[in-house]
Design a protein around this motif. Structure first.
Motif, short mmCIF file in Angstrom:
data_model
loop_
_atom_site.label_atom_id
_atom_site.label_comp_id
_atom_site.label_asym_id
_atom_site.label_seq_id
_atom_site.Cartn_x
_atom_site.Cartn_y
_atom_site.Cartn_z
N LYS A 181 1.55 8.08 -11.52
CA LYS A 181 1.78 8.35 -10.10
C LYS A 181 0.51 8.79 -9.39
O LYS A 181 -0.30 9.51 -9.99
N PRO A 182 0.34 8.40 -8.13
CA PRO A 182 1.20 7.47 -7.37
C PRO A 182 0.92 6.03 -7.76
O PRO A 182 -0.17 5.70 -8.24
N ILE A 183 1.91 5.18 -7.56
CA ILE A 183 1.75 3.76 -7.85
C ILE A 183 1.40 3.05 -6.55
O ILE A 183 2.18 3.05 -5.60
N TYR A 184 0.21 2.46 -6.52
CA TYR A 184 -0.22 1.69 -5.36
C TYR A 184 0.19 0.24 -5.55
O TYR A 184 0.02 -0.33 -6.64
N LEU A 185 0.76 -0.33 -4.52
CA LEU A 185 1.31 -1.67 -4.62
C LEU A 185 0.27 -2.72 -4.26
O LEU A 185 -0.10 -2.88 -3.09
N ASP A 186 -0.22 -3.44 -5.28
CA ASP A 186 -1.12 -4.55 -5.02
C ASP A 186 -0.30 -5.80 -4.73
O ASP A 186 0.94 -5.75 -4.66
N ASP A 187 -0.96 -6.93 -4.54
CA ASP A 187 -0.25 -8.16 -4.17
C ASP A 187 0.78 -8.56 -5.22
O ASP A 187 1.87 -9.06 -4.89
N ASN A 188 0.47 -8.35 -6.49
CA ASN A 188 1.41 -8.72 -7.56
C ASN A 188 2.67 -7.87 -7.50
O ASN A 188 3.79 -8.38 -7.65
N LEU A 189 2.51 -6.57 -7.29
CA LEU A 189 3.68 -5.69 -7.23
C LEU A 189 4.50 -5.95 -5.97
O LEU A 189 5.74 -5.91 -6.02
N LYS A 190 3.84 -6.23 -4.87
CA LYS A 190 4.58 -6.57 -3.65
C LYS A 190 5.38 -7.85 -3.84
O LYS A 190 6.53 -7.96 -3.38
N GLU A 191 4.80 -8.82 -4.54
CA GLU A 191 5.51 -10.07 -4.82
C GLU A 191 6.75 -9.82 -5.66
O GLU A 191 7.82 -10.40 -5.42
N ILE A 192 6.64 -8.93 -6.64
CA ILE A 192 7.79 -8.61 -7.50
C ILE A 192 8.89 -7.95 -6.68
O ILE A 192 10.07 -8.29 -6.80
N LEU A 193 8.53 -6.99 -5.82
CA LEU A 193 9.53 -6.32 -5.00
C LEU A 193 10.19 -7.30 -4.03
O LEU A 193 11.38 -7.19 -3.74
N ASP A 194 9.44 -8.26 -3.53
CA ASP A 194 10.00 -9.25 -2.60
C ASP A 194 10.88 -10.28 -3.31
O ASP A 194 11.70 -10.94 -2.67
N SER A 195 10.72 -10.41 -4.62
CA SER A 195 11.38 -11.49 -5.37
C SER A 195 12.84 -11.22 -5.68
O SER A 195 13.60 -12.14 -5.97
#
Length: 340
Positions: free
Chosen positions: A135-149
């Motif tokens: 923590k904290p977890i910063y959301l890079d493009d890969n993590l944002k893609e997973i959350l959007d998926s």
């Protein structure tokens, strides 16, 4: 926000972004850290007191698993005795914990380590180290893609106001996400739940719905699954109210029949597997407006998976759990310790 699904003008004050994080998060990404007020604290929460079955899960006639850990109690005689044993053990061994560790945290690790104080102390120490590392977890493009998926998302609450978390293995299998990215996405959602959606003393657990999407054993992303299971078993204590696994193949159900006897009964007794997409027990646990149509409910199927939004303000909570007047809900302060 005027439109619950329009996140173009999210303000930092409405997100989980702290002052120390703000310089590392682009404004266009604020929506991934946004917390909808109706999701975090539905109005009914102000009058809600959990029923006994939500405080304790009954595994047997005289075997109850505590699921809610109030700050000062009440705790039973055995629990209080073990708490005093903890204090004496730490004092005798010159062991100290950060100031944010409170009685609630300590009791959770004592109870979930089968009242073995030495094991509980060691487990909490590992947990704090894990939390400090991740923590904290910063959301890079890969993590944002997973959350959007739609691989992992939150949607609705049950009749005990426990959030419902969905995990779709089919999405993971088709996209072949990196193991560490999937690992971090899972933990981001877990901490989002604990720190911002749960309410200490009232709602401390969530319902887990795993959609296996009809995948065979060979298609299940085993590396991701194993890494997440290992970390959650060590760091998450009595956080899952129930597991529902849907679209489970015959082969996986046969495997479950063989291995379930070797699993902790706390996991085994709270888990149900079905071959279809609609589980009557899941439907019975929540108002229909809290569950998507594809799973048998009345809420429109989710197409925009993150950030979470409240599908309805109808929860069908037992009237006995609601007071006539509002009472102060549990603190939403961040914990560095809670983490099943």
């Amino acid at each position: 926000l005027a439109d619950a699904h329009n996140y173009d003008n999210v303000k930092r004050k409405d997100t989980i972004i702290t002052k120390s994080m703000k310089d590392k998060v682009a404004k266009q990404d604020y929506k991934y850290y946004y917390v909808d007020k109706d999701v975090a604290a539905p109005k009914i929460l102000k009058r809600f007191t959990p029923a006994n079955y939500a405080v304790f899960f009954q595994h047997g006639k005289n075997d109850f698993e505590r699921l809610i850990f109030p700050e000062q109690g009440p705790y039973d005689e055995k629990e209080e005795s073990k708490y005093e044993e903890w204090r004496e053990y730490c004092e005798a061994n010159d062991i100290s914990f950060p100031e944010f560790v409170n009685k609630r945290d300590i009791m959770r690790f004592i109870v979930c380590n089968n009242y073995k104080v030495k094991d509980a102390v060691s487990n909490l120490q590992r947990n704090i180290e894990f939390m400090d590392d991740i923590k904290p977890i910063y959301l890079d493009d890969n993590l944002k893609e997973i959350l959007d998926s739609g691989y992992i998302y939150l949607h609705g609450r049950d009749r005990s106001l426990r959030p419902i978390c969905y995990n779709n293995m089919g999405v993971m299998s088709r996209n072949d996400y990196d193991v560490m990215d999937a690992f971090n996405a899972n933990w981001y959602v877990i901490y989002y739940l604990i720190d911002h959606i749960c309410a200490p003393g009232q709602v401390e657990n969530w319902i887990m719905v795993g959609d296996l999407d009809g995948l065979s054993m060979t298609k299940i992303p085993t590396k991701v699954t194993k890494s997440i299971m290992k970390s959650t078993q060590d760091n998450l204590k009595s956080r899952i109210g129930f597991f529902y696994y849907l679209n489970v193949t015959w082969g996986l159900r046969a495997t479950w029949t063989l291995v379930k006897h070797f699993l902790d009964k706390r996991i085994r007794n709270k888990t149900t597997l079905i071959s279809g997409q609609i589980d009557e027990n899941l439907l019975a646990s929540a108002h229909p407006s809290q569950i998507e149509e594809k799973y048998g409910g009345e809420a429109p199927n989710v197409t925009q998976f993150w950030p979470p939004y409240a599908p309805s303000d109808e929860y069908d909570v037992n009237p006995d759990c609601l007071s006539a007047t509002e009472h102060k809900s549990g603190s939403k302060t961040k914990s560095n310790t809670d983490s099943d």
